[in-house]
Design a protein around this motif. Structure first.
Motif, PDB file in Angstrom:
ATOM      1  N   VAL A  66      71.246   0.128  76.744  1.00 36.96           N
ATOM      2  CA  VAL A  66      71.868  -1.079  76.198  1.00 36.96           C
ATOM      3  C   VAL A  66      70.797  -2.045  75.692  1.00 36.96           C
ATOM      4  CG1 VAL A  66      72.175  -2.652  78.175  1.00 36.96           C
ATOM      5  CG2 VAL A  66      73.998  -2.388  76.549  1.00 36.96           C
ATOM      6  N   LYS A  67      69.660  -2.082  76.365  1.00 40.77           N
ATOM      7  CA  LYS A  67      68.576  -2.967  75.924  1.00 40.77           C
ATOM      8  C   LYS A  67      67.962  -2.468  74.610  1.00 40.77           C
ATOM      9  CE  LYS A  67      67.001  -5.443  79.992  1.00 40.77           C
ATOM     10  NZ  LYS A  67      67.072  -6.693  79.240  1.00 40.77           N
ATOM     11  N   LEU A  68      67.837  -1.159  74.486  1.00 41.66           N
ATOM     12  CA  LEU A  68      67.298  -0.601  73.238  1.00 41.66           C
ATOM     13  C   LEU A  68      68.270  -0.857  72.082  1.00 41.66           C
ATOM     14  CD1 LEU A  68      65.092   1.025  71.764  1.00 41.66           C
ATOM     15  CD2 LEU A  68      66.311   3.112  72.399  1.00 41.66           C
TER      16      LEU A  68
ATOM     17  N   LYS B 283      71.493   6.910  86.816  1.00 40.32           N
ATOM     18  CA  LYS B 283      72.463   6.614  85.758  1.00 40.32           C
ATOM     19  C   LYS B 283      72.398   5.159  85.333  1.00 40.32           C
ATOM     20  CE  LYS B 283      76.063  10.055  86.294  1.00 40.32           C
ATOM     21  NZ  LYS B 283      77.407  10.293  86.808  1.00 40.32           N
ATOM     22  N   ILE B 284      72.308   4.271  86.308  1.00 40.24           N
ATOM     23  CA  ILE B 284      72.318   2.847  85.983  1.00 40.24           C
ATOM     24  C   ILE B 284      71.012   2.459  85.271  1.00 40.24           C
ATOM     25  CG2 ILE B 284      71.537   2.002  88.278  1.00 40.24           C
ATOM     26  CD1 ILE B 284      74.238   0.338  86.224  1.00 40.24           C
ATOM     27  N   PHE B 285      69.890   3.034  85.710  1.00 37.06           N
ATOM     28  CA  PHE B 285      68.610   2.755  85.039  1.00 37.06           C
ATOM     29  C   PHE B 285      68.688   3.186  83.574  1.00 37.06           C
ATOM     30  CE2 PHE B 285      64.399   3.650  83.485  1.00 37.06           C
ATOM     31  CZ  PHE B 285      63.624   2.617  83.992  1.00 37.06           C
ATOM     32  N   ASN B 286      69.166   4.400  83.347  1.00 41.65           N
ATOM     33  CA  ASN B 286      69.234   4.923  81.978  1.00 41.65           C
ATOM     34  C   ASN B 286      70.207   4.116  81.116  1.00 41.65           C
ATOM     35  OD1 ASN B 286      67.445   6.829  82.797  1.00 41.65           O
ATOM     36  ND2 ASN B 286      68.841   8.568  82.720  1.00 41.65           N
TER      37      ASN B 286
ATOM     38  N   LEU C  42      73.975 -10.142  82.724  1.00 43.08           N
ATOM     39  CA  LEU C  42      72.709 -10.099  83.471  1.00 43.08           C
ATOM     40  C   LEU C  42      71.756  -9.054  82.908  1.00 43.08           C
ATOM     41  CD1 LEU C  42      73.715 -10.501  87.220  1.00 43.08           C
ATOM     42  CD2 LEU C  42      72.021 -11.849  85.994  1.00 43.08           C
ATOM     43  N   VAL C  43      72.306  -7.882  82.589  1.00 40.22           N
ATOM     44  CA  VAL C  43      71.481  -6.794  82.060  1.00 40.22           C
ATOM     45  C   VAL C  43      70.784  -7.236  80.771  1.00 40.22           C
ATOM     46  CG1 VAL C  43      71.653  -4.553  80.888  1.00 40.22           C
ATOM     47  CG2 VAL C  43      72.703  -4.867  83.122  1.00 40.22           C
TER      48      VAL C  43
ATOM     49  N   ILE D 286      65.340  -5.115  86.712  1.00 40.54           N
ATOM     50  CA  ILE D 286      66.702  -4.583  86.678  1.00 40.54           C
ATOM     51  C   ILE D 286      67.073  -3.731  87.901  1.00 40.54           C
ATOM     52  CG2 ILE D 286      67.068  -4.729  84.175  1.00 40.54           C
ATOM     53  CD1 ILE D 286      66.583  -1.383  85.482  1.00 40.54           C
ATOM     54  N   LEU D 287      66.068  -3.174  88.587  1.00 40.49           N
ATOM     55  CA  LEU D 287      66.418  -2.373  89.767  1.00 40.49           C
ATOM     56  C   LEU D 287      66.824  -3.250  90.954  1.00 40.49           C
ATOM     57  CD1 LEU D 287      63.861   0.565  89.537  1.00 40.49           C
ATOM     58  CD2 LEU D 287      66.338   0.723  89.348  1.00 40.49           C
TER      59      LEU D 287
END
Ligand SMILES: [Zn+2]
Length: 238
Positions: free
Chosen positions: A142-144, A134-137, A203-204, A212-213
């Motif tokens: 948000v970056k996209l 979930k956090i990866f997606n 940070l993200v 990010i991981l």
């Protein structure tokens, strides 16, 4: 203007077309999102199809047409094999490809999108995901969105532009960022964010996908981040 070009690409999706043909969707390094038809792609002996599997980099040759493009060549350059070995990684990689395919229009060319997608796949191939689907997606999302012009404003209050002091700050989906307690009064709704929530958002946006991981935060901070991103995406999709 040339009617043929070669470029590195990432296969996003494929759809059956008439007879044995298929239309592939790519995000390319030099031409943005491109749709191209592959003749007889459904036949087992199809020369090109084997090179167009997902989760890798493929060099494609495209003949531009007035109504549609035709794929003239395809050569797999790099396949991220480790993604195929882990169901969580397959899920994340599939999500990234689908999201780009769904929200980026054909012809929109931005090298940052290609780099984001490429580094997202590389991250999944080389690092352990360990339940962070979930956090990866959400981070990829948000970056996209940020690249597409919807970067959440998290440095200062989006209402008065003053620095955000610890306290009753709100993430306003409608305004696209964090508002301070004074400015938040007039808002209809929003999600209350604590300093750690704001820190994670900052940070993200700053970190590269490959790092990010390594992000660490409490389960509740990650959960709130996921909720904010899901609402933010929903708001911008409609
Ligand atoms: Zn304010």
């Amino acid at each position: 203007m040339s009617h043929y070009y070669q470029t590195n690409a990432i296969t996003l999706s494929r759809q059956d077309a008439r007879e044995n043909d298929r239309v592939f969707s790519f995000y390319t390094e030099g031409h943005g999102k491109v749709l191209a038809q592959v003749t007889s792609a459904k036949k087992i002996k199809s020369r090109l199809s084997g090179h167009l599997e997902p989760f890798g980099i493929v060099e494609i040759g495209v003949v531009k047409g007035i109504r549609k493009n035709r794929l003239a060549s395809a050569r797999a350059k790099n396949r991220y094999e480790n993604i195929f070995k882990n169901i969580e990684k397959i899920f994340c990689a599939g999500y990234c490809l689908r999201l780009v395919d769904e929200i980026v229009r054909e012809g929109v060319s931005d090298n940052k999108i290609y780099t984001l997608l490429h580094s997202g796949l590389k991250t999944l191939d080389t690092q352990e995901i360990n339940g962070s689907i979930k956090i990866f997606n959400a981070i990829f999302t948000v970056k996209l969105l940020a690249i597409l012009g919807y970067q959440p404003q998290v440095e200062n209050c989006i209402g008065c532009a003053k620095p955000l002091i610890d306290g009753n700050n709100i993430f306003s989906i409608k305004r696209g960022g964090v508002v301070c307690a004074q400015c938040a009064d007039a808002l209809d709704s929003g999600t209350r964010v604590c300093p750690n929530d704001i820190k994670l958002l900052r940070l993200v946006l700053r970190l590269e996908m490959i790092d990010i991981l390594k992000l660490r935060a409490s389960a509740s901070v990650f959960k709130k981040f996921n909720t904010i991103v899901a609402e933010f995406l929903k708001f911008h999709l409609h």
